[in-house]
Design an enzyme around this catalytic site. Sequence first.
Site, PDB file in Angstrom:
ATOM      1  N   TYR A   6       0.837  -1.202   0.000  1.00 32.96           N
ATOM      2  CA  TYR A   6       0.000   0.000   0.000  1.00 32.96           C
ATOM      3  C   TYR A   6       0.872   1.251   0.000  1.00 32.96           C
ATOM      4  CZ  TYR A   6      -3.382   3.493   1.597  1.00 32.96           C
ATOM      5  OH  TYR A   6      -4.175   4.616   1.720  1.00 32.96           O
ATOM      6  N   THR A   8     -13.575   6.670   9.547  1.00 31.81           N
ATOM      7  CA  THR A   8     -14.669   6.242   8.677  1.00 31.81           C
ATOM      8  C   THR A   8     -15.105   4.858   9.136  1.00 31.81           C
ATOM      9  OG1 THR A   8     -13.310   5.060   7.041  1.00 31.81           O
ATOM     10  CG2 THR A   8     -13.556   7.449   6.743  1.00 31.81           C
TER      11      THR A   8
END
Length: 274
Positions: free
Chosen positions: A181, A216
Amino acid sequence: MSDPTSGGDGGRRGSGVLDRFSLEGRVALVTGGYRGLGRAFAQALAEAGADVAVAARDEARSVEAAEEIAASTGRRTLGLRMDVTSRPEVEAGVARVVRELGSLEVLVNNAGTCIHEPALEVSDDHFEQVLTTNVRGVWLPTQVAAPHLAQQGPDGVRGSVVNIGSISAMIVNRPQMQPVYNASKAAVHQLTKSLAAEWAPQGIRVNALAPGYVKTEMAPVDEPRFRRMWIEDAPMQRYATPEEVAASVVYLASDASSFCTGTVLVTDGGYTLY
């Protein structure tokens, strides 16, 4: 838009500074826009005056998000399926946005994925999944949308691309290991700079946003096991909300940033200062 080589302001000039943040009359496409940060980005762009297309692999949830945004803002919206790693789907999706909403001035490349694994445990499949989604998934929509972004609109506007990068392109996150990532987001930052340099003569601005830790439904930023490194290590001692990060997307999409291209805007509460 003035000639990008002429020294002009590169966009519409309103009567005051707040007018420069307006996206009235523009169309924005947000990938991965039905949840999390993408949902907040789509909402903010609509609140700033844009008509908004929400695109993701889940068409039903994209349509639902678009309808909610239309109901709350009064803007025209479109929800559609788009796998950002598939050229045919990206081409079909961009064509539909232009056909149904009339143009395309703003592209927000938000779709992405992350797998937390130490390097020696990363499978070939996981490596390909992360790199394909996070890098090819930025490359394809941007390349396909570019001819539309370069078209000069009736008010002189050309396009703005906002790529969602990450502070993970600049640091090594802890305690989770996510080397693939991190590499993918570093690629997004460098691709942003390369395209900004290449496309400035066409009037297309390309910038990236590098958020820090944001709360989130997909990011457990306030779990006790992460608080020490994710929250307490930041000078501001807190996480961000999607809405406050979304304000930076509006800035990069709008004429407020008309002299800004190739920039990576870091919004991390000071996390990367240490």
